[in-house]
Design a protein around this motif. Sequence first.
Motif, mmCIF file in Angstrom:
data_model
loop_
_atom_site.group_PDB
_atom_site.id
_atom_site.type_symbol
_atom_site.label_atom_id
_atom_site.label_comp_id
_atom_site.label_asym_id
_atom_site.label_seq_id
_atom_site.Cartn_x
_atom_site.Cartn_y
_atom_site.Cartn_z
ATOM 1 N N ASP A 295 50.512 -52.719 34.236
ATOM 2 C CA ASP A 295 50.762 -51.445 34.902
ATOM 3 C C ASP A 295 51.946 -50.700 34.300
ATOM 4 O O ASP A 295 52.029 -49.470 34.398
ATOM 5 N N ALA B 223 50.358 -48.905 31.303
ATOM 6 C CA ALA B 223 49.429 -47.875 31.763
ATOM 7 C C ALA B 223 50.141 -46.608 32.221
ATOM 8 O O ALA B 223 49.555 -45.518 32.213
ATOM 9 N N GLU C 58 44.607 -46.892 28.030
ATOM 10 C CA GLU C 58 43.355 -47.055 28.764
ATOM 11 C C GLU C 58 43.027 -48.533 28.978
ATOM 12 O O GLU C 58 42.536 -48.925 30.040
ATOM 13 N N LYS D 114 45.212 -49.792 31.781
ATOM 14 C CA LYS D 114 44.753 -49.318 33.090
ATOM 15 C C LYS D 114 43.595 -50.172 33.592
ATOM 16 O O LYS D 114 43.516 -50.502 34.777
#
Length: 237
Positions: free
Chosen positions: A197, A200, A227, A230
Amino acid sequence: MFAVMKTGGKQYKVQSGDTLRVEKLAADAGETVQFNDILMLGGDTTVVGAPTVAGAAVQAEVIDQVKGEKLIHFVKRRRKHGSQRTKGHRQQLTLVRVTDILSEGGDKTGVKAAIGAGSVSAVAVEAAAPAKKAAPAAKKAAPAAKQAEPATEVEGVKPANLLTEARGGKPDDLKKISGVGPKLEGLLHENGVFHFDQVAAWDAAEIAYMDDKLSFKGRIERDNWIEQAKTFAAEQE
């Protein structure tokens, strides 16, 4: 003759006629694509690139878009009773057959370059092509001095979400991100990056900062880390 080529952050030793699975490419079945990052050519004479062999290329026919074997991983949160999950993941891949190995002239063939499906550069190329064709004549007649202005580089800014240690003492397996190996994962940890995270959430300025810290300029955008991160972060929720 054989060649060692690079695509999707991985290296492959190939010969004409070989069939292999690579990280997903932006191409349809039946298309011919060309890999231009050739690290070495072998045969009667061995040529080692610095880092790549100029003019060399590997051409291949796209057979199909496939998925890799299902990988199962078990997620358990510390100090949270009953919080555990079993998750699966199948990597998207492209099956290709090597048709030709070019020792020179690869930059003049006109064959479509093999570009990752999630690559930012692929989107930029597709978006720029129609815009260039539609440009009015007046724009072409713009003063030469204005056309020669260099692109402004994004100034790096230190990410605000860097950590001194992994949350709960357990970092995520950052090597799941295509292009991140043990060495890069170690550098990310040294710079305060332990979780998907965190990656991301980076914006362009923070990406530029981390590019300098990792000494691999352009790697984050080229391999589409944001991406990928994520996706992996969402799987952990």
